[in-house]
Motif scaffolding. Sequence first.
Motif, PDB file in Angstrom:
ATOM      1  N   VAL A  75      30.627  35.750  31.529  1.00 43.77           N
ATOM      2  CA  VAL A  75      31.763  34.852  31.350  1.00 43.77           C
ATOM      3  C   VAL A  75      32.562  34.870  32.643  1.00 43.77           C
ATOM      4  O   VAL A  75      32.784  35.932  33.225  1.00 43.77           O
ATOM      5  N   ALA A  76      32.955  33.695  33.115  1.00 39.69           N
ATOM      6  CA  ALA A  76      33.760  33.597  34.332  1.00 39.69           C
ATOM      7  C   ALA A  76      35.100  32.959  33.988  1.00 39.69           C
ATOM      8  O   ALA A  76      35.175  32.071  33.148  1.00 39.69           O
ATOM      9  N   LYS A  98      46.610  26.336  34.998  1.00 43.51           N
ATOM     10  CA  LYS A  98      45.609  26.444  33.931  1.00 43.51           C
ATOM     11  C   LYS A  98      44.661  27.627  34.121  1.00 43.51           C
ATOM     12  O   LYS A  98      44.487  28.125  35.239  1.00 43.51           O
ATOM     13  N   ILE A  99      44.098  28.039  32.972  1.00 44.39           N
ATOM     14  CA  ILE A  99      43.051  29.064  32.968  1.00 44.39           C
ATOM     15  C   ILE A  99      41.756  28.351  32.598  1.00 44.39           C
ATOM     16  O   ILE A  99      41.686  27.719  31.551  1.00 44.39           O
ATOM     17  N   MET A 100      40.762  28.419  33.474  1.00 45.99           N
ATOM     18  CA  MET A 100      39.455  27.855  33.145  1.00 45.99           C
ATOM     19  C   MET A 100      38.507  29.005  32.833  1.00 45.99           C
ATOM     20  O   MET A 100      38.409  29.956  33.604  1.00 45.99           O
ATOM     21  N   THR A 101      37.834  28.918  31.706  1.00 50.60           N
ATOM     22  CA  THR A 101      36.890  29.953  31.282  1.00 50.60           C
ATOM     23  C   THR A 101      35.542  29.281  31.065  1.00 50.60           C
ATOM     24  O   THR A 101      35.492  28.185  30.504  1.00 50.60           O
ATOM     25  N   ALA A 102      34.463  29.904  31.522  1.00 50.56           N
ATOM     26  CA  ALA A 102      33.147  29.282  31.342  1.00 50.56           C
ATOM     27  C   ALA A 102      32.099  30.354  31.095  1.00 50.56           C
ATOM     28  O   ALA A 102      32.212  31.492  31.559  1.00 50.56           O
ATOM     29  N   ILE A 135      32.196  40.203  33.141  1.00 51.15           N
ATOM     30  CA  ILE A 135      33.202  39.140  33.211  1.00 51.15           C
ATOM     31  C   ILE A 135      33.645  39.042  34.671  1.00 51.15           C
ATOM     32  O   ILE A 135      34.022  40.056  35.279  1.00 51.15           O
ATOM     33  N   GLY A 136      33.546  37.860  35.246  1.00 51.09           N
ATOM     34  CA  GLY A 136      34.020  37.638  36.611  1.00 51.09           C
ATOM     35  C   GLY A 136      35.352  36.906  36.556  1.00 51.09           C
ATOM     36  O   GLY A 136      35.472  35.914  35.841  1.00 51.09           O
ATOM     37  N   ILE A 137      36.334  37.409  37.278  1.00 51.21           N
ATOM     38  CA  ILE A 137      37.664  36.789  37.238  1.00 51.21           C
ATOM     39  C   ILE A 137      38.083  36.366  38.644  1.00 51.21           C
ATOM     40  O   ILE A 137      38.166  37.193  39.553  1.00 51.21           O
TER      41      ILE A 137
END
Length: 331
Positions: free
Chosen positions: A13-14, A21-25, A75-77
């Motif tokens: 999950v990135a 905004k927070i984009m999560t993919a 998880i990559g942030i």
Amino acid sequence: MIKTVSPKTEPVVAVDIGGTKIMTALFKADGKMLAKDVRPTLVSEGVDAVIERLCAAINEILADNKMSLSQIGAIGIACAGGIDTGKGIVVTPSPHLPGWADLPLAEIVKKKTGVLAYLVNDASAAALGEQRYGAGRGVKNLILFTLGTGIGGGIIIDGKLYLGARGGAGEFGHMTVEADGLQCDCGNIGCLEKYASGTAVARDAIERISRGAKSSLIDMAGGKIDEITAEMVGKAAQSGDNLAREAIARTAYYLGIGMVNIVNIFNPEMVVIGGGMSALGEMIIAPGRKMVAERPYSINAQSVRVVTGRLGNEAGVYGAAAFAFDMRRTR
Ligand SMILES: [Zn+2]
């Protein structure tokens, strides 16, 4: 408890955390994006609330795809600000995330999810994203400028993200382009960001109008010239407004100076221009491309192409995913 990850085929999950905004993919190991979630950061609610929202986004995107945290490799942030990548800490806050100082974000997310988390600066992530999955596929030495409210940068050397001693490399927005120039928020003077960012474009247009110049921007802003934005200047320039075109041309010129400096230092094969203002396309990059062909030391000028990014505002999550895959493989 942190689970042991053995196979190299697990999805990641990135997350890309910005000021608005927070984009999560969710990404498969081959880099294919399976799903995306965008929600507001609501930074005024405080750090804890934003982290809760981020974790909720991670849980929901997994649930929607009938997966659980235990099936995720990492998880990559990607996050704005001065990031100590090795320690996973936001050290100095971005102006868009005020108060996010000395925040061990990777550790917090790891504790809340049970999944290893890796933190990287958002512009560095965008460079990695474009190199791995976007405009720079197969390019070994790549430089990325992100043109938004401010200017960020990322450096790929020999196919690898270059982060510097602590993760602070690539702050192209704060290279000096005017020795006796404007004071920058960073403490330096004459920074590129003061001359070539979205903020700079809007300010330039406002100053020209304040001196009496005519422009369609005055009507566009409903007569409130202080409310002219970079987006408005871009639109006006595209519809032929002279003043807006001059403001964009000035930005493009300074961006060109920045590119020439960087091309001479790194001898990249490709310079990618990303960020919101890159939507202006040739208007913003053509002058710089010409300068990069003429001004640097010739071996460097001959090797480089200047292009716009292909991943748009998804470059950060693509890069955060690539970063998570890389970190997972080198563990
Ligand atoms: Zn600065």
